[in-house]
Design a protein around this motif. Structure first.
Motif, mmCIF file in Angstrom:
data_model
loop_
_atom_site.group_PDB
_atom_site.id
_atom_site.type_symbol
_atom_site.label_atom_id
_atom_site.label_comp_id
_atom_site.label_asym_id
_atom_site.label_seq_id
_atom_site.Cartn_x
_atom_site.Cartn_y
_atom_site.Cartn_z
ATOM 1 N N ASN A 74 35.580 41.152 37.021
ATOM 2 C CA ASN A 74 36.765 41.813 36.437
ATOM 3 C C ASN A 74 38.066 41.267 37.030
ATOM 4 O O ASN A 74 39.098 41.279 36.364
ATOM 5 N N ALA A 75 38.017 40.787 38.245
ATOM 6 C CA ALA A 75 39.219 40.206 38.839
ATOM 7 C C ALA A 75 39.640 38.944 38.092
ATOM 8 O O ALA A 75 40.828 38.623 38.016
ATOM 9 N N LYS A 76 38.647 38.236 37.543
ATOM 10 C CA LYS A 76 38.928 37.016 36.781
ATOM 11 C C LYS A 76 38.932 37.275 35.274
ATOM 12 O O LYS A 76 39.136 36.353 34.496
ATOM 13 N N ASN A 77 38.661 38.534 34.896
ATOM 14 C CA ASN A 77 38.654 38.887 33.475
ATOM 15 C C ASN A 77 37.649 38.035 32.694
ATOM 16 O O ASN A 77 37.894 37.628 31.556
ATOM 17 N N THR A 78 36.512 37.768 33.328
ATOM 18 C CA THR A 78 35.540 36.823 32.778
ATOM 19 C C THR A 78 34.145 37.423 32.740
ATOM 20 O O THR A 78 33.736 38.132 33.655
#
Length: 125
Positions: A74-78
């Protein structure tokens, strides 16, 4: 504008591995359930795997259980799909999706409203 972009597809021999990625941009998708679907030529789009917004819950179609792993950062939205022990039957265009309005973790494509453009996975025998 929110966008989902898949990458990592390609041609691989049976028994090989690929890792698909789905990068989101334009907005955060960390609060939404996300999923992978696939569509082979002449066939309907099929559910492959889904993961809850927290990453704590996952679902898989029976045919990929034990071979595929869905995960997210989620930190990389991936979103990711690790595919091992690939079979020719896995050949398809793979799509990532996000459910921005559906609360439950779903296997139904109609409950996902954001889609990527797809990436081709071809498994040769």
């Amino acid at each position: 504008q929110a966008q989902l972009v898949e990458s990592g597809g390609g041609l691989v021999q049976a028994g090989g591995s690929l890792r698909l990625s789905c990068a989101a941009s334009g907005r955060s998708f960390s609060s939404y359930h996300r999923a992978w679907f696939r569509q082979a030529p002449g066939q309907e789009r099929e559910f492959v795997a889904a993961i809850s917004h927290s990453g704590r819950s996952t679902k898989y179609v029976d045919s990929v259980k034990g071979r595929f792993t869905v995960s997210r950062d989620n930190a990389k939205n991936t979103l990711y799909l690790q595919m091992n022990s690939l079979e020719p039957a896995d050949t398809a265009v793979y799509y990532c999706a996000a459910a921005t309005f559906w609360a439950a973790l779903s296997t139904e494509s109609g409950n996902y409203d954001s889609w990527g453009q797809g990436t081709q996975v071809t498994v040769s025998s």
